[in-house]
Scaffold this active site. Structure first.
Site, short mmCIF file in Angstrom:
data_model
loop_
_atom_site.label_atom_id
_atom_site.label_comp_id
_atom_site.label_asym_id
_atom_site.label_seq_id
_atom_site.Cartn_x
_atom_site.Cartn_y
_atom_site.Cartn_z
N LYS A 263 24.30 12.55 38.00
CA LYS A 263 23.99 11.79 39.18
C LYS A 263 22.79 10.93 39.17
O LYS A 263 22.89 10.00 38.60
CB LYS A 263 23.94 13.05 40.42
N SER B 61 26.06 19.55 48.60
CA SER B 61 26.75 18.25 48.66
C SER B 61 27.59 17.73 49.78
O SER B 61 27.45 16.63 49.77
CB SER B 61 27.65 18.52 47.11
N HIS C 85 22.26 17.60 43.19
CA HIS C 85 21.90 16.73 44.03
C HIS C 85 20.26 16.49 44.26
O HIS C 85 19.88 16.00 45.16
CB HIS C 85 22.51 16.74 45.14
C1 LIG Z 1 28.21 17.11 41.11
C2 LIG Z 1 27.94 18.70 41.20
C3 LIG Z 1 28.09 19.58 40.02
C4 LIG Z 1 29.10 18.95 38.93
O1 LIG Z 1 28.39 18.20 38.04
P1 LIG Z 1 29.52 17.15 37.17
O2 LIG Z 1 28.24 16.66 36.03
O3 LIG Z 1 29.96 16.18 38.03
O4 LIG Z 1 30.44 18.12 36.52
C5 LIG Z 1 27.93 20.58 40.15
N1 LIG Z 1 27.12 21.30 41.05
C6 LIG Z 1 27.17 20.48 42.26
C7 LIG Z 1 26.16 21.19 43.38
C8 LIG Z 1 27.24 19.38 42.22
O5 LIG Z 1 26.93 18.50 43.21
#
Ligand SMILES: *Cc1c(COP(=O)(O)O)cnc(C)c1O
Length: 387
Positions: A237, A179, A207
């Protein structure tokens, strides 16, 4: 913590320029936000990669499902088992080419839930040093021992697999797309090590799903290979909603439904949210080229705009574009200057990254127009140069 210590901790944060505050923003479209003063921003720090939050079909699906209640009323094993959620699990399993999938309330909880339930006493988790905080926290609440290997360093991972004693199961856990820098994990090497050391491989595709791979299926599709035992993901996302999921074998999924506390003891996401994610997933499945083509085109366009002018970005394939700055205060000042000119992007600084490697992170989506990207790049370059 004693109340007076909370006060002094806050003061220290304020003094270091690290005190963070929530800044309200209402998204009018997938790329345009407006704050409480009515100031408008082009948003380059949203994870809404495909613009699904504002897709007509997705909004209509959510509106239609609202007649089944605005909340689910309970956990999945009790009354919160809306049809939409089981339908969504089936569609996710199909999308990920796995036997089954389990929905959690967030991606964060999915990582907690899977590591808590699968990794127990006597087991060892091998975790990449740049893994997402939810993986770090999942390691903490599991009863397994955790060893951290250097970022995507397969020699270091192998050395640890050889030397860290383990009487139980070994787990290797990694982000699919990281991320902070948008780099992709070395899946072929991870899968080979997993095989050699009979480990269980968990890849968090938060992602990556809806972003990489020919049809957006994530890291496995990007490398055109199998070998991941548990794929974690989020609905927040590329899928324009909220919630998390894991996709795996039927046995692992059934085991999680029976033992994973974040699954068992938390109220399920509503039919509204489930319907939105389901609609988004179906849109992507029906026309992957339409969504991913635009995302790739925009990613390449923005990366070119920045490299042409000499801004230091790391090469890569993903829409997460890190712009190297170095100094923490400069990263913050650059982001703030861009904000004043109506461009929202993120300053990434310690403790998220090591001291001296602060950066600006800019995320491109399928919905940005060329004009928006040109404008953002010009403003960013001007402030980046003026340092
Ligand atoms: C955003 C993210 C999460 C968390 O997901 P949410 O649905 O926002 O709680 C977990 N792992 C990674 C790698 C992320 O980028």
């Amino acid at each position: 913590m004693k109340p007076e210590n909370i006060f002094s901790a806050l003061s220290a944060l304020r003094q270091e320029g690290r005190l963070r505050q929530v800044q309200d923003l209402r998204m009018e479209t997938a790329s345009l936000g407006v704050d409480r003063e009515g100031k408008r921003y082009i948003v380059f720090n949203s994870n809404d990669y495909l613009g699904m939050t504002h897709a007509k079909e997705v909004q209509e699906a959510a509106a239609k499902a609202v007649r089944f209640g605005t909340g689910s009323g309970g956990a999945r094993l009790t009354s919160g088992a809306a049809f939409e959620l089981s339908n969504l699990e089936k569609e996710i399993a199909d999308f990920k080419h796995t036997e089954d999938a389990v929905i959690f309330n967030t991606g964060y909880m999915a990582n907690l839930g899977v590591l808590y339930a699968l990794a127990g006493k006597g087991d060892v988790i091998f975790s990449d040093e740049l893994n997402h905080a939810s993986i770090v926290d999942g390691c903490r609440i599991s009863k397994a021992e955790t060893t951290v290997y250097r970022h995507s360093d397969m020699a270091d991972l192998e050395r640890l697999l050889q030397t860290v004693p383990c009487e139980g199961q070994r787990f290797i856990v990694t982000d699919g797309v990281f991320s902070m820098d948008g780099d992709i994990c070395p899946l072929p090497a991870l899968a080979a090590l997993k095989k050699d050391y009979r480990a269980c491989l968990i890849v968090d595709d938060a992602h990556a799903s809806g972003v990489i791979g020919r049809t957006g299926r994530g890291t496995a599709e990007y490398f055109r290979m199998a070998g991941i035992d548990v794929q974690v993901g989020t609905l927040s996302k590329a899928f324009g909603a909220e919630g998390g999921y894991i996709a795996a074998s039927r046995e692992i999924c059934d085991y999680l439904r029976n033992t994973s506390r974040p699954f068992i003891f938390s109220t399920a996401i509503s039919a509204v949210t489930g319907a939105a994610a389901l609609a988004a997933l179906r849109l992507l499945k029906a026309a992957p080229e339409k969504y991913l083509g635009r995302l790739r085109e925009n990613t390449a366009y923005m990366r070119n705009l920045l490299t042409e002018t000499g801004v230091g970005i790391a090469a890569g394939d993903t829409p997460i574009i890190p712009v190297a700055v170095g100094d923490e205060k400069e990263a913050l000042a650059t982001a703030e200057a861009c904000r004043k000119e109506g461009i929202l992007l993120s300053a990434i600084r310690p403790p998220s990254v090591p001291v001296g490697t602060s950066r600006i992170r800019l995320t491109v989506t399928a919905m940005h127009t060329k004009e928006e990207m040109k404008k953002a790049a010009a403003i960013l370059i001007r402030h980046w140069r003026s340092k």
